[in-house]
Design a protein around this motif. Structure first.
Motif, short mmCIF file in Angstrom:
data_model
loop_
_atom_site.label_atom_id
_atom_site.label_comp_id
_atom_site.label_asym_id
_atom_site.label_seq_id
_atom_site.Cartn_x
_atom_site.Cartn_y
_atom_site.Cartn_z
N VAL A 1 -10.39 4.78 11.85
CA VAL A 1 -8.94 4.86 11.69
C VAL A 1 -8.56 6.22 11.13
O VAL A 1 -9.15 6.69 10.15
N GLU A 2 -7.60 6.84 11.77
CA GLU A 2 -7.10 8.12 11.29
C GLU A 2 -5.65 7.95 10.86
O GLU A 2 -4.83 7.41 11.61
N GLU A 3 -5.35 8.38 9.65
CA GLU A 3 -3.99 8.30 9.15
C GLU A 3 -3.19 9.52 9.61
O GLU A 3 -3.66 10.65 9.52
N LEU A 4 -1.99 9.25 10.15
CA LEU A 4 -1.10 10.32 10.55
C LEU A 4 -0.17 10.61 9.37
O LEU A 4 0.70 9.81 9.04
N VAL A 5 -0.39 11.73 8.71
CA VAL A 5 0.29 12.05 7.46
C VAL A 5 1.35 13.12 7.70
O VAL A 5 1.11 14.12 8.39
N ASP A 6 2.52 12.89 7.12
CA ASP A 6 3.60 13.87 7.19
C ASP A 6 3.22 15.07 6.32
O ASP A 6 3.03 14.93 5.11
N PRO A 7 3.09 16.26 6.92
CA PRO A 7 2.67 17.43 6.13
C PRO A 7 3.71 17.85 5.09
O PRO A 7 3.36 18.54 4.12
N ASP A 8 4.95 17.45 5.26
CA ASP A 8 6.00 17.84 4.32
C ASP A 8 6.04 16.96 3.08
O ASP A 8 6.28 17.43 1.97
N GLU B 1 0.82 -1.21 0.00
CA GLU B 1 0.00 0.00 0.00
C GLU B 1 0.86 1.26 0.00
O GLU B 1 0.57 2.22 -0.72
N THR B 2 1.93 1.24 0.79
CA THR B 2 2.77 2.43 0.92
C THR B 2 4.06 2.34 0.13
O THR B 2 4.71 3.35 -0.14
N GLY B 3 4.46 1.11 -0.25
CA GLY B 3 5.72 0.91 -0.95
C GLY B 3 6.92 0.98 -0.02
O GLY B 3 8.07 0.90 -0.48
N GLN B 4 6.67 1.08 1.28
CA GLN B 4 7.75 1.18 2.24
C GLN B 4 8.31 -0.21 2.58
O GLN B 4 7.58 -1.20 2.61
N VAL B 5 9.62 -0.26 2.83
CA VAL B 5 10.26 -1.49 3.29
C VAL B 5 9.93 -1.67 4.77
O VAL B 5 10.34 -0.87 5.61
N LYS C 1 4.69 -7.10 14.05
CA LYS C 1 4.88 -5.66 13.90
C LYS C 1 4.03 -5.07 12.77
O LYS C 1 4.02 -3.86 12.56
N ILE C 2 3.34 -5.94 12.00
CA ILE C 2 2.58 -5.48 10.84
C ILE C 2 1.08 -5.53 11.16
O ILE C 2 0.54 -6.61 11.41
N PRO C 3 0.40 -4.39 11.20
CA PRO C 3 -1.04 -4.38 11.54
C PRO C 3 -1.86 -5.19 10.54
O PRO C 3 -1.65 -5.08 9.33
N TRP C 4 -2.77 -5.99 11.05
CA TRP C 4 -3.71 -6.73 10.21
C TRP C 4 -5.04 -5.97 10.27
O TRP C 4 -5.55 -5.67 11.34
N GLU C 5 -5.61 -5.67 9.10
CA GLU C 5 -6.81 -4.83 9.07
C GLU C 5 -7.81 -5.35 8.04
O GLU C 5 -7.44 -5.85 6.98
N ASP D 1 1.77 6.64 10.25
CA ASP D 1 1.20 5.63 11.12
C ASP D 1 -0.32 5.75 11.05
O ASP D 1 -0.85 6.67 10.41
N ILE D 2 -1.01 4.83 11.69
CA ILE D 2 -2.46 4.91 11.79
C ILE D 2 -2.86 4.86 13.25
O ILE D 2 -2.21 4.21 14.07
#
Length: 314
Positions: free
Chosen positions: A261-268, A161-165, A225-229, A274-275
């Motif tokens: 669920v609220e997504e915590l988004v980096d404004p930059d 979803e995010t492409g993050q490692v 460590k990986i949220p299941w949703e 995180d969620i």
């Protein structure tokens, strides 16, 4: 002569104890009965080492990794990139109208998405010739093997979803090391598979299996460590339907938390950091199908809405 055989028996006994200890250390546990599964796809391993032999190392390790993940019981394993492209080609062909249409005709929009992607980069392969090793006492040799091989590769676990490692690890596999075992398959799967195209194993194959076993053990350790949703797709009276089923390991009796669920988004950067979930209700699974599950509310029924997220209750 008596001294020689006494020494031999002692060394064999010590060797058996060491093997038993190694086997315990190398056992990959079965998933708990109520474990929830993640869908995962393996991308072809990149042969950055440039090694060439009588088998294609990148494709071979990809194939065996898929087999290991599937037999481990921890994942819902999807076809690799090549298989999925072939499936899409069949869907495209069916859409031309040149194929007899029916319920089993390949249709677009039905492919299972991967929550996790697995990628490997083979960085080094070493082979050496005859290697005695072992112990020699008064002309009696114990242990040792002919030749050896070592493989280094880095494994990457990626959130699709995010492409993050999510996690990565450099792994070293060696021929001759006791292979990793799946905890509930027993000795029949020493080294986990042994399925390099049914060909006779060589030292590089053994090293590859050893490395892949270590990688699988590492991946399983990361799952906590990986949220299941999941999400509510229908809410009607006391009937709640979510978009997760037996494919993801959901079973009757499983209790879920339901909430916003609220997504915590980096404004930059716009990146999701995180969620944050605010639980408003709980519900229990009463019926399960392959891709969906039916839940009955236990608390907070009036607050449950379609589209809300569900997480396993601790």
């Amino acid at each position: 002569m008596k001294r020689i055989w006494t020494f031999v028996l002692i060394m064999l006994f010590v060797s058996s104890l060491a093997g038993a200890e190694s086997e315990t250390e190398n056992k990959i546990p079965p998933p708990p009965k109520d474990a929830l599964k993640y869908t995962i796809m393996v991308k072809k391993f990149a042969n950055e080492a440039g090694w060439r032999g009588r088998w294609e190392i990148g494709q071979g390790m990809t194939t065996v990794m898929i087999d290991m993940l599937n037999k481990s019981g921890w994942f819902t394993v999807l076809g690799d990139e090549e298989m999925r492209k072939a499936a899409m080609q069949e869907q495209d062909f069916a859409a031309t109208g040149r194929v007899v249409q029916g319920r089993k005709t390949p249709k677009m929009g039905r492919m299972t998405p991967a929550q996790l992607l697995l990628r490997g980069s083979i960085t080094n392969v070493q082979e050496s010739g005859s290697m005695g090793g072992g112990i020699n006492f008064m002309g009696v040799s114990i242990g040792g093997r002919e030749g050896t091989a070592e493989i280094n590769f880095t494994i990457y676990l990626i959130n699709s979803e995010t492409g993050q490692v999510v996690a990565s690890k450099s792994v070293v596999g060696r021929s001759g090391e006791r292979g990793f075992r799946l905890g509930y398959y027993g000795s029949a799967l020493e080294g986990l598979t042994g399925s390099f195209g049914g060909t006779k194993k060589d030292n590089v194959m053994e090293a590859a299996e050893n490395a892949l076993g270590k990688a699988l053990a590492f991946i399983v350790q990361q799952l906590d460590k990986i949220p299941w949703e999941g999400h509510i797709i229908l809410m009607k009276g006391d009937k709640i339907i979510i978009n997760r089923g037996t494919r993801e390991g959901v079973k009757v009796g499983k209790v879920f938390k339901i909430g916003k669920v609220e997504e915590l988004v980096d404004p930059d950067t716009g990146e999701v950091l995180d969620i944050e979930m605010t639980p408003v209700a709980t519900a229990k699974v009463v019926k399960v199908k392959k891709k969906i599950s039916y839940l009955k509310p236990l608390s907070g029924k009036s607050k449950i809405r379609r589209g809300m997220s569900v997480f396993p209750a601790e």
